[in-house]
Scaffold this active site. Structure first.
Site, PDB file in Angstrom:
ATOM      1  N   GLY A   1       2.943   2.077  10.813  1.00  0.00           N
ATOM      2  CA  GLY A   1       3.934   3.127  10.652  1.00  0.00           C
ATOM      3  C   GLY A   1       4.658   3.501  11.936  1.00  0.00           C
ATOM      4  O   GLY A   1       5.334   4.519  12.000  1.00  0.00           O
TER       5      GLY A   1
ATOM      6  N   LYS B   1       0.106   4.261  -0.149  1.00  0.00           N
ATOM      7  CA  LYS B   1      -0.504   5.428   0.510  1.00  0.00           C
ATOM      8  C   LYS B   1      -0.279   6.680  -0.355  1.00  0.00           C
ATOM      9  O   LYS B   1      -0.318   6.568  -1.573  1.00  0.00           O
ATOM     10  CB  LYS B   1       0.053   5.575   1.930  1.00  0.00           C
TER      11      LYS B   1
ATOM     12  N   ASN C   1       0.867  -1.182   0.000  1.00  0.00           N
ATOM     13  CA  ASN C   1       0.000   0.000   0.000  1.00  0.00           C
ATOM     14  C   ASN C   1       0.902   1.228   0.000  1.00  0.00           C
ATOM     15  O   ASN C   1       1.521   1.542   1.008  1.00  0.00           O
ATOM     16  CB  ASN C   1      -0.892  -0.034   1.255  1.00  0.00           C
TER      17      ASN C   1
ATOM     18  N   GLU D   1      -6.566   4.817   7.993  1.00  0.00           N
ATOM     19  CA  GLU D   1      -6.291   6.233   7.696  1.00  0.00           C
ATOM     20  C   GLU D   1      -7.494   6.886   7.004  1.00  0.00           C
ATOM     21  O   GLU D   1      -7.797   8.054   7.249  1.00  0.00           O
ATOM     22  CB  GLU D   1      -5.014   6.341   6.843  1.00  0.00           C
TER      23      GLU D   1
ATOM     24  N   HIS E   1      -9.393   1.418   5.016  1.00  0.00           N
ATOM     25  CA  HIS E   1      -8.108   1.554   5.713  1.00  0.00           C
ATOM     26  C   HIS E   1      -8.292   2.504   6.899  1.00  0.00           C
ATOM     27  O   HIS E   1      -9.049   3.474   6.810  1.00  0.00           O
ATOM     28  CB  HIS E   1      -7.047   2.091   4.750  1.00  0.00           C
TER      29      HIS E   1
ATOM     30  N   GLU F   1      -5.287  -4.786  10.475  1.00  0.00           N
ATOM     31  CA  GLU F   1      -4.194  -3.842  10.735  1.00  0.00           C
ATOM     32  C   GLU F   1      -4.469  -3.097  12.036  1.00  0.00           C
ATOM     33  O   GLU F   1      -5.231  -2.119  12.047  1.00  0.00           O
ATOM     34  CB  GLU F   1      -4.098  -2.820   9.596  1.00  0.00           C
TER      35      GLU F   1
ATOM     36  N   SER G   1       3.670  -2.325  10.321  1.00  0.00           N
ATOM     37  CA  SER G   1       5.120  -2.444  10.515  1.00  0.00           C
ATOM     38  C   SER G   1       5.678  -3.808  10.089  1.00  0.00           C
ATOM     39  O   SER G   1       6.580  -4.343  10.735  1.00  0.00           O
ATOM     40  CB  SER G   1       5.502  -2.112  11.971  1.00  0.00           C
TER      41      SER G   1
HETATM   42  P1  13P Z   1       3.278   0.243   7.591  1.00  0.00           P
HETATM   43  O1  13P Z   1       3.731  -1.055   6.943  1.00  0.00           O
HETATM   44  O2  13P Z   1       4.051   1.423   7.103  1.00  0.00           O
HETATM   45  O3  13P Z   1       3.231   0.111   9.083  1.00  0.00           O
HETATM   46  O4  13P Z   1       1.772   0.476   7.096  1.00  0.00           O
HETATM   47  C1  13P Z   1       0.849  -0.541   7.225  1.00  0.00           C
HETATM   48  C2  13P Z   1      -0.371  -0.171   6.476  1.00  0.00           C
HETATM   49  O5  13P Z   1      -1.116   0.687   6.886  1.00  0.00           O
HETATM   50  C3  13P Z   1      -0.631  -0.853   5.207  1.00  0.00           C
HETATM   51  O6  13P Z   1      -1.908  -0.587   4.745  1.00  0.00           O
END
Ligand code: 13P
Length: 254
Positions: free
Chosen positions: A174, A11, A9, A98, A96, A168, A213
């Site tokens: 992150g 983002k 992803n 976010e 997601h 997640e 992560s």
């Molecule tokens: P990270 O791998 O950067 O922690 O992000 C995970 C994520 O949100 C994937 O959709």
């Protein structure tokens, strides 16, 4: 046996030129993934979807990060499913954390999008996961259960089988603080139980990914857990070398 899936992803990262450079460099690693029976994909931003689709190994999945459930109309800033299909996209990440946090995306809204995607023979990747507060209060399971039950409400068994789920935990995204394999497996096995309750035996065929992560150093450990069918990766999916190392980690976990 569920086939493993690695989905990057991206983002809100990469210009079209940067996305194209990644796509052009990915051919061998995609072949390596295919040879090791691993599905592999990337999810660029809307503006990069077409160039990635046109320049990446066709065996690589290219996914959007969101869509609108309406075909067209007065929805400023939105992108519809027929528009995605027109540039060859047939996977979409939904819900997601976010998007839930910054764009007010709800499980109910995801349900409408999931139904629209399935009606268009596309694959939704439906994300769920709890905040640190919910985790620390010991309420992860009831929280995630509600997200799954609302997001996948009224789907037929045939349709449910086509959905991919991603668990997640928000506190692991992150932050470098990945959930332990045991926590991830425990929640993902629980989610499979919820899916079994909703859809019966089809639950055994639904892929459930872990995200938060995931790095080349820890990916193999997650993949050795019986219910974890792959990874949804943010940061570590952005550079070709790191993405290749993730694929190798999954290949070597078997
Ligand atoms: P990270 O791998 O950067 O922690 O992000 C995970 C994520 O949100 C994937 O959709």
């Amino acid at each position: 046996m569920r086939k493993k899936l690695l989905l990057g992803n991206w983002k809100m990262n990469k210009t079209p030129a940067e996305a194209k450079a990644f796509a052009l460099s990915a051919s061998e690693m995609v072949e390596y993934a295919v040879a090791h029976n691993i599905d592999v994909g990337v999810a660029p931003t809307f503006v990069c979807l077409q160039t990635v689709k046109e320049n990446i190994n066709p065996k690589c999945i290219v996914s959007a990060q969101n869509c609108n459930e309406h075909d067209h109309g007065a929805y400023t800033g939105e992108v519809s499913i027929p528009m995605l299909k027109a540039v060859g996209i047939d996977w979409v990440i939904l819900g997601h954390s976010e998007r839930r946090e910054y764009n007010g995306e709800t499980s109910k809204a995801c349900n409408a999008k999931i139904k629209a995607l399935l009606a268009n023979e596309m694959t939704p990747v439906y994300c769920c996961g709890e905040s640190l507060e919910t985790f620390e209060a010991g309420k992860t399971k009831e929280f995630v259960e509600e997200q799954i039950k609302t997001g996948l409400a009224d789907l037929t068994k045939e349709d449910a089988e086509k959905v991919v789920i991603a668990y997640e935990p928000i506190w692991a995204i992150g932050t470098g603080k990945s959930a332990s394999k045991e926590i991830a497996e425990d929640t993902i096995a629980f989610i499979r139980g919820v899916l079994r309750e909703m859809f019966g035996e089809v639950a055994e065929k639904i892929r459930i990914l872990y995200g938060g992560s995931v790095k080349p150093v820890n990916v193999a450990e997650y993949m050795s857990a019986p219910d974890i069918d792959g990874a949804l990766v943010g940061g570590a999916s952005l550079e070709p070398d790191s993405f290749k190392a993730l694929i190798e980690g999954i290949a070597n976990s078997k």
